[in-house]
Design a protein around this motif. Structure first.
Motif, PDB file in Angstrom:
ATOM      1  N   UNK A   1      47.772  29.574  66.499  1.00  0.00           N
ATOM      2  CA  UNK A   1      48.794  30.652  66.825  1.00  0.00           C
ATOM      3  C   UNK A   1      49.917  30.372  65.132  1.00  0.00           C
ATOM      4  N   UNK A   2      50.106  29.492  64.984  1.00  0.00           N
ATOM      5  CA  UNK A   2      51.529  29.713  63.946  1.00  0.00           C
ATOM      6  C   UNK A   2      51.140  30.264  63.105  1.00  0.00           C
ATOM      7  N   UNK A   3      49.226  29.715  62.494  1.00  0.00           N
ATOM      8  CA  UNK A   3      48.984  30.133  61.293  1.00  0.00           C
ATOM      9  C   UNK A   3      47.872  31.309  61.400  1.00  0.00           C
ATOM     10  N   UNK A   4      48.192  31.642  63.050  1.00  0.00           N
ATOM     11  CA  UNK A   4      47.348  33.287  62.887  1.00  0.00           C
ATOM     12  C   UNK A   4      47.970  34.152  62.653  1.00  0.00           C
ATOM     13  N   UNK A   5      49.970  33.982  62.986  1.00  0.00           N
ATOM     14  CA  UNK A   5      50.916  34.357  62.941  1.00  0.00           C
ATOM     15  C   UNK A   5      51.291  34.921  62.051  1.00  0.00           C
ATOM     16  N   UNK A   6      51.383  33.728  60.619  1.00  0.00           N
ATOM     17  CA  UNK A   6      51.455  33.753  59.304  1.00  0.00           C
ATOM     18  C   UNK A   6      50.292  34.620  59.188  1.00  0.00           C
ATOM     19  N   UNK A   7      48.977  34.299  58.898  1.00  0.00           N
ATOM     20  CA  UNK A   7      48.296  34.945  58.242  1.00  0.00           C
ATOM     21  C   UNK A   7      47.839  36.408  58.693  1.00  0.00           C
ATOM     22  N   UNK A   8      48.678  36.927  59.678  1.00  0.00           N
ATOM     23  CA  UNK A   8      48.183  38.415  60.073  1.00  0.00           C
ATOM     24  C   UNK A   8      49.364  38.833  58.974  1.00  0.00           C
ATOM     25  N   UNK A   9      51.067  38.243  59.686  1.00  0.00           N
ATOM     26  CA  UNK A   9      52.168  38.527  59.149  1.00  0.00           C
ATOM     27  C   UNK A   9      51.816  39.473  57.352  1.00  0.00           C
TER      28      UNK A   9
END
Length: 279
Positions: free
Chosen positions: A141-149
């Motif tokens: 989740x954290x990596x998905x959040x940062x990648x999309x951001x």
């Protein structure tokens, strides 16, 4: 532009998310006089909350669905993207892939139901199926959040070359995946298995809340670069609006860290049809 999401009619996902945000913030209050629910606001004074409510009500979908941002107003913009907690190959999402499969399977169930129903009998028919979702993991989740951001920040930079002074800049982050739970970790020396009544009641959240995540809040603050607000829409449709400059104060409210763990989720789908005969 909804990132890391399922294929859908362009703009439908974004409009739905913004509608849920307005419903969560305003409830049944008239759209002509919107007042934000203070329980959803983090780091706002009353004037700032009123200003944000007015900004939210003034938004309109971007006429060009392929361009950043998704919603615009004379005072600023909101960009929407979706995140998940189940990563796949090449940075994709197992969750979104599974959702696309489920959508096709449910559509097949509907076709089967209507093709097999006898209209003359006027019978009630149903079809049901259970689907196991991919396991949710916090670091996915954290990596998905940062990648999309980061991806949407790049689009924002290009947009600001044309409009360098939007007053309000917001990212609307949608987490539609269930199964990421949060457990408050109360760490006090000398408890020795003793009971302290209702003073010792760790918070348990069935679905992830951004306002409790010290790690991602700190990361957002370091990578906001002018983003004023982060609007978080959780899997259970709870809305959190975080005033980015006030994140350091928000973190002070977090007395304890949270253990964030994934759980197995089974998704149920049923389709039915009632046919009645007419004499």
């Amino acid at each position: 532009m909804a990132g890391d999401g399922m294929s859908c009619n362009r703009g439908d996902s974004e409009k739905r998310a913004l509608s849920l945000v307005k419903e969560g913030l305003f409830g049944t209050i008239s759209a002509n006089d919107p007042v934000c629910d203070s329980r959803c606001m983090f780091g706002f004074n009353s004037d700032e909350a009123d200003c944000f409510a007015g900004f939210l009500s003034s938004l309109a979908p971007n006429a060009n669905l392929s361009l950043f941002p998704d919603f615009v107003s004379p005072d600023g913009f909101i960009e929407h993207f979706r995140v998940s907690a189940s990563s796949g190959k090449g940075g994709g999402s197992k969750y979104f892939e599974r959702q696309s499969e489920i959508k096709k399977q449910v559509e097949g169930m509907v076709e089967e139901l209507y093709s097999s129903t006898n209209e003359e009998d006027g019978l009630f028919s149903t079809l049901s199926a259970a689907y196991v979702q991919p396991d949710a993991k916090y670091w996915d989740f954290a990596n998905s959040f940062k990648r999309s951001w980061r991806k949407h920040m790049e689009s924002r930079s290009k947009y600001l070359e044309q409009d360098a002074s939007p007053r309000h800049q917001a990212f609307l982050v949608e987490m539609s995946q269930f199964g990421l739970e949060m457990f408050e970790i109360i760490n006090i020396d000398g408890l020795d298995d003793r009971c302290f009544g209702d003073l010792y009641e760790p918070e348990h959240l069935n679905n992830y809340r951004l306002s409790r995540d010290r790690y991602l809040l700190s990361w957002i603050l370091e990578n906001a670069d002018g983003i004023n607000y982060v609007i978080f829409l959780s899997a259970d449709r709870l809305v959190e609006v975080i005033h980015v400059p006030m994140i350091p104060t928000l973190i002070k409210f977090l007395r304890w860290d949270y253990c964030i763990m994934g759980s197995r989720v089974v998704e149920m789908h049923s389709v039915g049809n009632v046919l009645t005969t007419v004499d």
